[in-house]
Motif scaffolding. Structure first.
Motif, PDB file in Angstrom:
ATOM      1  N   VAL A   1       0.835  -1.208   0.000  1.00  0.00           N
ATOM      2  CA  VAL A   1       0.000   0.000   0.000  1.00  0.00           C
ATOM      3  C   VAL A   1       0.869   1.257   0.000  1.00  0.00           C
ATOM      4  O   VAL A   1       0.529   2.260  -0.637  1.00  0.00           O
ATOM      5  CB  VAL A   1      -1.020  -0.018   1.161  1.00  0.00           C
ATOM      6  N   LEU A   2       2.002   1.185   0.670  1.00  0.00           N
ATOM      7  CA  LEU A   2       2.886   2.361   0.698  1.00  0.00           C
ATOM      8  C   LEU A   2       3.525   2.608  -0.668  1.00  0.00           C
ATOM      9  O   LEU A   2       3.746   3.751  -1.063  1.00  0.00           O
ATOM     10  CB  LEU A   2       3.961   2.183   1.766  1.00  0.00           C
ATOM     11  N   GLU A   3       3.807   1.537  -1.382  1.00  0.00           N
ATOM     12  CA  GLU A   3       4.351   1.702  -2.740  1.00  0.00           C
ATOM     13  C   GLU A   3       3.273   2.276  -3.667  1.00  0.00           C
ATOM     14  O   GLU A   3       3.560   2.993  -4.614  1.00  0.00           O
ATOM     15  CB  GLU A   3       4.848   0.352  -3.278  1.00  0.00           C
ATOM     16  N   ASN A   4       2.026   1.941  -3.348  1.00  0.00           N
ATOM     17  CA  ASN A   4       0.917   2.387  -4.204  1.00  0.00           C
ATOM     18  C   ASN A   4       0.556   3.861  -4.018  1.00  0.00           C
ATOM     19  O   ASN A   4       0.132   4.522  -4.964  1.00  0.00           O
ATOM     20  CB  ASN A   4      -0.315   1.517  -3.929  1.00  0.00           C
TER      21      ASN A   4
ATOM     22  N   THR B   1     -11.650  -0.921  -3.923  1.00  0.00           N
ATOM     23  CA  THR B   1     -11.766  -2.376  -4.058  1.00  0.00           C
ATOM     24  C   THR B   1     -10.808  -2.918  -5.127  1.00  0.00           C
ATOM     25  O   THR B   1     -10.265  -4.011  -4.970  1.00  0.00           O
ATOM     26  CB  THR B   1     -13.217  -2.787  -4.389  1.00  0.00           C
ATOM     27  N   ASP B   2     -10.576  -2.131  -6.180  1.00  0.00           N
ATOM     28  CA  ASP B   2      -9.634  -2.600  -7.209  1.00  0.00           C
ATOM     29  C   ASP B   2      -8.181  -2.466  -6.746  1.00  0.00           C
ATOM     30  O   ASP B   2      -7.329  -3.247  -7.167  1.00  0.00           O
ATOM     31  CB  ASP B   2      -9.871  -1.854  -8.526  1.00  0.00           C
ATOM     32  N   ASP B   3      -7.880  -1.478  -5.903  1.00  0.00           N
ATOM     33  CA  ASP B   3      -6.534  -1.411  -5.314  1.00  0.00           C
ATOM     34  C   ASP B   3      -6.273  -2.641  -4.447  1.00  0.00           C
ATOM     35  O   ASP B   3      -5.232  -3.283  -4.544  1.00  0.00           O
ATOM     36  CB  ASP B   3      -6.388  -0.162  -4.430  1.00  0.00           C
ATOM     37  N   LEU B   4      -7.249  -2.966  -3.586  1.00  0.00           N
ATOM     38  CA  LEU B   4      -7.067  -4.086  -2.659  1.00  0.00           C
ATOM     39  C   LEU B   4      -6.901  -5.396  -3.420  1.00  0.00           C
ATOM     40  O   LEU B   4      -6.054  -6.226  -3.075  1.00  0.00           O
ATOM     41  CB  LEU B   4      -8.257  -4.184  -1.685  1.00  0.00           C
ATOM     42  N   GLU B   5      -7.701  -5.574  -4.464  1.00  0.00           N
ATOM     43  CA  GLU B   5      -7.580  -6.776  -5.295  1.00  0.00           C
ATOM     44  C   GLU B   5      -6.176  -6.857  -5.903  1.00  0.00           C
ATOM     45  O   GLU B   5      -5.567  -7.932  -5.966  1.00  0.00           O
ATOM     46  CB  GLU B   5      -8.639  -6.746  -6.401  1.00  0.00           C
ATOM     47  N   THR B   6      -5.658  -5.714  -6.311  1.00  0.00           N
ATOM     48  CA  THR B   6      -4.336  -5.686  -6.939  1.00  0.00           C
ATOM     49  C   THR B   6      -3.237  -6.037  -5.933  1.00  0.00           C
ATOM     50  O   THR B   6      -2.331  -6.808  -6.239  1.00  0.00           O
ATOM     51  CB  THR B   6      -4.091  -4.305  -7.582  1.00  0.00           C
ATOM     52  N   TYR B   7      -3.346  -5.487  -4.710  1.00  0.00           N
ATOM     53  CA  TYR B   7      -2.340  -5.847  -3.688  1.00  0.00           C
ATOM     54  C   TYR B   7      -2.339  -7.360  -3.477  1.00  0.00           C
ATOM     55  O   TYR B   7      -1.285  -7.982  -3.331  1.00  0.00           O
ATOM     56  CB  TYR B   7      -2.642  -5.201  -2.328  1.00  0.00           C
TER      57      TYR B   7
END
Ligand code: FE2
Lengths: 161, 303
Positions: free
Chosen positions: B65-68, B239-245
C-alpha cells in the motif's frame, strides 16, 4: 422501470425479491426497485445516524448507485474477476408502518459470498424504507445495512450487499 | 509498555520505540510541510478529528500500500472500471452531494497520461515521499471558486491570515504524503491512514478524516464523501486497489521470479533545490527505491 418489480405490493415478498435479484445478478432489474431519490448505506460505526457526518463502508445516493451498477459490466472490474457467487437470507422480517404511504421493513440479513476460493459472510440488521409507487408496487427509498462487525476491519466489499 | 519517546508536530503525536535516534522533526524532514499544508488550510488554524473511522484489511504485505500511495501509473489501469462507469453517469440524476463528490474523483482518476507524467514526486531521507496533486477538475478539490461555500471558506481563512497568506496556502497542490513506514495522508483533502501490519501477508488500514473548525460544514461533509471513495471498504475505487495488492502478494509468494523491477525513471531522478530527490517524471518509481533504501538501512543497522 421493470413492470413486475413495481407491482410487488407485499413488503416481505418485495424484500425477498430484492435479495433474489442480487443473487442472480439481475442488476438492471434490481436498480428499477429504487426510487428516484434514494440511498444505499453500509455504515462503519454501530448506530451511526447520518452518512454525512461519519465515514461509511458504503454510502451511495441515486447517482452513485447507478455508477456502482454500471461498473459491473466493465471488463476491468478487477475485484470481480472472477465474479462472486452469493446467497442471501433475510429472516425475522417485520413491518413498521410510517405516516403517509411509506413503510419500513426491518430484517436480519446474511449475505454469504464465495469468490476466488474464499468464503465471506456479511451479517447484520437491515432496514428498508419503502415508498408506494404509482402502480401500487413498492420502491426503495433507503436501504441501511448495519453489519454486526461494522467497526471491525473489513476486506474489500466488491459485491452489492 | 513504556514508550521511550513521544513528540508532536502541529498537533500530530508520534511515539518512538527507540530510545535514541533522530528527533521527530529530523525524522519527518520536508514532510513537515505536508502537515503544515493540512493544518494551515483551516480558518481556525486547527483541525478536529471527526467523522469516526473505518478500517480495512487486505491479504498482502504492508509495503504494497505504501508503494501504491505515490504511484501515478496505476489509476488508468487499476481504476479503469470506475473511471468508465463514472464518465458514463448522467449528472441529471439526483445526488445529495455525496455521490457527486465520489463521481468527480473517479473521473479525475482517468486523467490523461500527460497529467501524471508532469506531476512532481519528491522523496526524502527515511523512506518518505509526497506527490503533487493531479486534480485538473478544480471543483473536485474544493467546489467551484464562485460556489457560496467556497467563497465563505476563503473569506474565513483570509480573515485570520490575510489575503496574501490565504492565497499562498490555497496554492499548495499536494496529494498523498507517505511518512514511511506506517502513515499516509492527503493534506489537501484532510484524509489520513495509519498502516498496521498484522502478518507478513495481512495489513490493516485505519482511516481518519478531519473537520476544519470555522469552515462551512458542507466542506466536512465533502471530506466524508471523499474518504468513502478513496478509503471506503466498498468504494468503487479502493476495491480494485485491494484486489491488486492481493494479486501482487500471490505473485510474490510464487516461485515465478527472483527480482521485482522498480526501475521506472531510474537514473533520471534529480536533486531538488529543497534537498529532496525528485523523480524525473511523475511516474518515476523513485519513491519505491527510496522506501527500500530506508528499509535496507534499518534491517542492516546501518547509520
Ligand atoms: Fe489506486
Amino acid at each position: 422501470m421493470d413492470a413486475a418489480a413495481a407491482t410487488i405490493a407485499d413488503p416481505f415478498a418485495f424484500v425477498l425479491h430484492e435479495c433474489d435479484l442480487l443473487d442472480r445478478w439481475r442488476l438492471q432489474e434490481w436498480l428499477s426497485l429504487w426510487a428516484e431519490e434514494c440511498s444505499y448505506w453500509v455504515p462503519a460505526l454501530p448506530g451511526q445516524e447520518s452518512p454525512h457526518d461519519a465515514l461509511s463502508h458504503i454510502y451511495d445516493d441515486r447517482r452513485l448507485l447507478e455508477t456502482r451498477v454500471r461498473r459491473f459490466a466493465h471488463a476491468m472490474f478487477h475485484a470481480q474477476k472472477p465474479p462472486s457467487r452469493t446467497v442471501r437470507f433475510a429472516t425475522n422480517l417485520r413491518v413498521v408502518e410510517q405516516p403517509g404511504a411509506a413503510l419500513s421493513v426491518l430484517c436480519s440479513l446474511q449475505v454469504a459470498e464465495f469468490r476466488n476460493g474464499l468464503h465471506r459472510s456479511y451479517l447484520g440488521h437491515c432496514r428498508y424504507d419503502l415508498l408506494r409507487g404509482g402502480a401500487g408496487g413498492l420502491l426503495i427509498r433507503r436501504k441501511r445495512f448495519e453489519l454486526i462487525d461494522c467497526d471491525a476491519p473489513q476486506e474489500g466489499i466488491s459485491i452489492i450487499l | 509498555m513504556r514508550v521511550p519517546r513521544v513528540a508532536q508536530y502541529r498537533g500530530f503525536w508520534f511515539a518512538s520505540l527507540a530510545a535514541e535516534g533522530p528527533s521527530l522533526e529530523e525524522f519527518l524532514g520536508p514532510m513537515t510541510t505536508s502537515f503544515d499544508d493540512m493544518v494551515d488550510r483551516s480558518p481556525s488554524g486547527t483541525l478536529e478529528v471527526a467523522g469516526g473511522f473505518s478500517k480495512h484489511v487486505y491479504r498482502g504485505n504492508w509495503k504494497l500500500v505504501l508503494e501504491n500511495h505515490n504511484d501515478t501509473l496505476h489509476p488508468r489501469f487499476v481504476h479503469a472500471s470506475s473511471v468508465a462507469a463514472a464518465r458514463e453517469q448522467s449528472d441529471a440524476v439526483p445526488t445529495d452531494g455525496a455521490g457527486a463528490v465520489q463521481i468527480r474523483q473517479m473521473r479525475q482518476n482517468g486523467a490523461p497520461a500527460q497529467v501524471w507524467e508532469e506531476l512532481g514526486i519528491w522523496t526524502s531521507e527515511w523512506g518518505h515521499s509526497f506527490m503533487g496533486d493531479y486534480h485538473t477538475d478544480k471543483a473536485a478539490v474544493a467546489l467551484a471558486e464562485d460556489d457560496p461555500v467556497q467563497v465563505e471558506y476563503r473569506r474565513a481563512l483570509a480573515a485570520r491570515v490575510g489575503e496574501a497568506r490565504a492565497a499562498e496556502i490555497l496554492a499548495v497542490s499536494r496529494f498523498n504524503t507517505v511518512v514511511y513506514p506506517n502513515l499516509s495522508f492527503m493534506s489537501r483533502f484532510r484524509q489520513l491512514r495509519i498502516i498496521v501490519p498484522l502478518a507478513v501477508d495481512r495489513t490493516m488500514l485505519v482511516t481518519h478524516t478531519f473537520r476544519m473548525p470555522g469552515a462551512p460544514e458542507r466542506m466536512f461533509h465533502d471530506s466524508i464523501a471523499f474518504a468513502n471513495v478513496v478509503n471506503g471498504t466498498g468504494s468503487l475505487v479502493l476495491t480494485d486497489d485491494l484486489e491488486t495488492y492481493e494479486r501482487v502478494q500471490r505473485g510474490l509468494e510464487s516461485q515465478g521470479g527472483e527480482w521485482v523491477d522498480a526501475a521506472r525513471g531510474l537514473g533520471a531522478d534529480a536533486p531538488d533545490p529543497s534537498g529532496m530527490l525528485r523523480g524525473a517524471t511523475g511516474t518515476s518509481e523513485v519513491h519505491i527505491r527510496n522506501q527500500f533504501a530506508a528499509w535496507a538501512r534499518w534491517m542492516t543497522g546501518a547509520a
